[in-house]
Enzyme design. Sequence first.
Site, PDB file in Angstrom:
ATOM      1  CB  SER A  78     -15.652 -68.504 -65.810  1.00 15.79           C
ATOM      2  OG  SER A  78     -15.304 -67.298 -66.454  1.00 15.79           O
ATOM      3  NE  ARG A  79     -13.267 -66.133 -58.366  1.00 15.41           N
ATOM      4  CZ  ARG A  79     -12.067 -66.656 -58.214  1.00 15.41           C
ATOM      5  NH1 ARG A  79     -11.049 -66.163 -58.877  1.00 15.41           N
ATOM      6  NH2 ARG A  79     -11.864 -67.674 -57.416  1.00 15.41           N
ATOM      7  CB  VAL A  80     -15.308 -63.277 -67.042  1.00 17.68           C
ATOM      8  CG1 VAL A  80     -15.849 -62.453 -68.186  1.00 17.68           C
ATOM      9  CG2 VAL A  80     -13.990 -62.690 -66.560  1.00 17.68           C
TER      10      VAL A  80
END
Length: 508
Positions: free
Chosen positions: A364-366
Amino acid sequence: MELKPEKISEVIRSQIKNYQSAIIQNETGSVLTVGDGIARVSGLQSCMSGELLEFENGTFGMAQNLEETVVSAVLFGEDTGINEGQTVKRTGRVVSVPVGEGMIGRVVNAIGQPIDGAGPIESDEYRPVESPAPGIIDRQPVKEPLQTGIKAIDSMIPIGRGQRELIIGDRQTGKTSIAMDTILNQKGQDVICIYVAIGQKRSTVTSLAADLKAGGAMDYTIIVAATASEPSPLQYIAPYSGCAMGEYFMNKGKHVLIIYDDLSKHAVAYRALSLLIRRPPGREAYPGDVFYLHSRLLERAAKLSDEKGGGSLTALPVIETQAGDVSAYIPTNVISITDGQIFLETELFHSGIMPAVNPGISVSRVGGNAQIKAMKKVAGTLKLVYSQYRELQSFAQFGSDLDEDTKSRLAQGERIVEVLKQDKSQPVSVEKQVAILYAVINNILMDVNVADIKEYEAGLFEFLDSDADGKAAMSAIRETGKLEGEAEEKLKSALDTYTADFIKKKTA
């Protein structure tokens, strides 16, 4: 009654005085050829791209190719009643769908017409299916968690409101189940859910609607269905229609979750449509703008700034891979557009690990921004420990004499795998996820047999609702989102008490 001449002349004078000459112009064209859901029309000189066109038999179409003398239109219905030479009218508006509160709880087709047999939809507001994505100034970073209720995802691959997280995997690996569980977990969270079914069997969509109804989720869900039996233009437009319905709520400051199931079939429908209107084919016979097809859809997912109301649209696109090949054309395109992916693996699925999430490729790039502090605290080391376990496991099968440290790491890894297993349609609240993950990370489960962990977990969740320390820790996590000091002590004490009782009961 006698008519007086002066009365007649007075009426004529007033009519002349108020006379306005207005010529109403309707540009019409005629059908040149029709077939395969495509009509070629001549005579529409001022036609717009994407404009809605009306055919003589009441069928609607959408202008796609604007050539020098001819317009190629894709049809939103059967082409059987359309003949060569029939007239085609411009409507002067781009393709739009009805939006509003009246859509909630309904099953509609790709142009917003109800198909659930529950009567017409009360809606006086329409929204164009294609609209520009919010600009950079109108957005804010993703920072609020969107809980899926799935332990493996909320801990290792967290999703935030306004994020785009891809669910990718081969067929029959549980992609739709993850999407369904996420919808079920939004109950009471004030999130409106939209499920877009593209190119699926009608029976599948019917059973999904029944499952959502049984789980009480249809009270906040809209289903947009363009099934496999419908023409490719409708399958092509379905996700944009669903997105337009979601944007209505997002602009009102509400939170929306939209699932596109799946974009592989969407790309195939667009390819069929493009080849029929003679657009040049590119790689794998997809048209050159197939990247733009998905990027302009997924860029519409956003967390709006507070000035714009702070609403959000979270997108969970689904992609089906062939034999786990994530480097094929459409999968790589969508991976590069989204903010991370949940990769489901066939081998894991068949070995009984469900959800079959591969924590190595999934990201998850968040990241931790989309987690509450308590979850961040327990999940920080989880992914690392899990990855190390998977690596050790592949070596350990060759060696028999392992040192104590390796044995304890393998034992902890086995328990992590067991804890992350979860049945379908059984979402777990975030505070209970924190409790069980805290137990496994801090080696509280080391004396519990791996085979008994499912039973342990079910009992623990009940115990936390009745035990004084457990209740206090749970409400602290729920209200503050943190696990610190006194709350952590209470959770540890509750876990120790329950674990000791459980082991005693098992050994008795």
